[in-house]
Design a protein around this motif. Structure first.
Motif, PDB file in Angstrom:
ATOM      1  N   LYS A 197      36.335  70.918  75.028  1.00 55.16           N
ATOM      2  CA  LYS A 197      36.581  70.645  76.444  1.00 55.16           C
ATOM      3  C   LYS A 197      35.630  71.442  77.341  1.00 55.16           C
ATOM      4  N   CYS A 198      34.376  71.447  76.948  1.00 52.78           N
ATOM      5  CA  CYS A 198      33.318  72.096  77.715  1.00 52.78           C
ATOM      6  C   CYS A 198      32.401  70.998  78.250  1.00 52.78           C
ATOM      7  N   LYS A 256      28.669  81.322  83.211  1.00 53.35           N
ATOM      8  CA  LYS A 256      29.423  80.083  83.010  1.00 53.35           C
ATOM      9  C   LYS A 256      28.509  78.940  82.573  1.00 53.35           C
ATOM     10  N   ARG A 257      27.253  78.977  83.014  1.00 53.14           N
ATOM     11  CA  ARG A 257      26.298  77.915  82.693  1.00 53.14           C
ATOM     12  C   ARG A 257      25.150  78.504  81.886  1.00 53.14           C
ATOM     13  N   GLU A 312      31.026  77.749  80.005  1.00 45.20           N
ATOM     14  CA  GLU A 312      31.738  76.518  80.351  1.00 45.20           C
ATOM     15  C   GLU A 312      30.830  75.304  80.491  1.00 45.20           C
ATOM     16  N   GLU A 313      29.513  75.542  80.581  1.00 46.65           N
ATOM     17  CA  GLU A 313      28.575  74.460  80.816  1.00 46.65           C
ATOM     18  C   GLU A 313      27.314  74.706  80.000  1.00 46.65           C
ATOM     19  N   ILE A 319      30.676  78.949  73.692  1.00 48.54           N
ATOM     20  CA  ILE A 319      31.937  78.550  74.317  1.00 48.54           C
ATOM     21  C   ILE A 319      33.033  79.572  74.017  1.00 48.54           C
TER      22      ILE A 319
END
Length: 255
Positions: free
Chosen positions: A210-211, A38-39, A101-102, A96
């Motif tokens: 929208k990340c 996610k990151r 997400e990050e 993405i």
């Protein structure tokens, strides 16, 4: 095309998710079954080389480049960041689309304020936009913001680890060798701490998709009216690279 199969001149021709899915399939991966962190840290050359030397993760997927995943935490990965706004924007699109997400960029920048020196660390809240990428994505503002919540988290992390840093806005330009004294003085007076080539590209895509995204920079050189001070090879520059790498490994491998 729209639902009536008529051409709309504003339609975007390429869907990053379709391209990423195909590229992963060609490499033998099913995007629906693999686990993407996610990151992800997008690391400039020296940070990337240092991270590899620490042997803290393994190469996992051909996503936005060679995506590594930490051994102890599959929610965190790192990759060699692409250089300049258009390139890092495309890389961010791919990451993405794959499920990241990050995005946290760790790079180098030239100091604009006269009290900065090579090896100093800057945490950015966003960048003055001197690129084409933002406009093409519909973000024609003077400043493209980083994600505040993520930046606040990095602020706490640096503070908790007793790492000195400056926080504020910076300047992103697509033309690294075409900076003028007029621009330097202008952005310095606006309070921009430093200048680099990737921030706006990354923050534009993060806002568009929208990340979450933020960035930390180590000052590699400083502009001064009398000279250009280069910091490459200096011990304090290497020390800052080690400090930030140590924090990433010690903290994010446990998150």
């Amino acid at each position: 095309m729209n639902k009536n199969n008529t051409i709309n001149k504003n339609d975007v021709l390429t869907d990053p998710a379709q391209i990423v899915r195909l590229e992963l399939e060609n490499a033998g991966y099913d995007m629906d079954t693999i686990h993407i962190p996610k990151r992800v840290f997008l690391l400039a050359d020296s940070f990337y080389d240092t991270m590899l030397s620490r042997n803290c993760g393994e190469y996992r997927y051909p996503l936005g480049g060679e995506l590594y995943v930490f051994y102890e935490n599959e929610e965190v990965g790192f990759i060699k960041g692409h250089m300049c706004s258009p390139a890092i924007a495309t890389q961010a699109e791919d990451l993405i689309a794959g499920g990241v997400e990050e995005l946290i960029h760790i790079g180098f920048a030239g100091g604009l304020q006269t009290d900065l020196k090579p090896g100093d660390i800057v945490l950015t809240d966003g960048a003055y936009n001197d690129t084409a990428v933002a406009r093409l994505y519909g973000f024609d503002e003077e400043i493209i913001d980083a994600t505040k919540a993520l930046t606040d988290g990095l602020d706490r992390l640096l503070t908790q680890n007793a790492i000195s840093f400056r926080r504020g806005k910076h300047w992103t330009t697509d033309a690294g060798y075409h900076e003028t004294w007029g621009q330097i003085i202008d952005y310095r007076e606006k309070g921009a701490l430093c200048v680099e080539m990737e921030g706006v590209g990354l923050f534009t895509i993060a806002n568009y998709r929208k990340c979450a995204a933020s960035a930390i920079y180590v000052i590699s050189d400083v502009f001064d009216e009398n000279r250009w001070e280069l910091g490459w090879g200096e011990s304090n520059l290497g020390a800052s690279i080690d400090k930030i790498t140590d924090v990433i490994i010690s903290h994010f491998m446990e998150v």
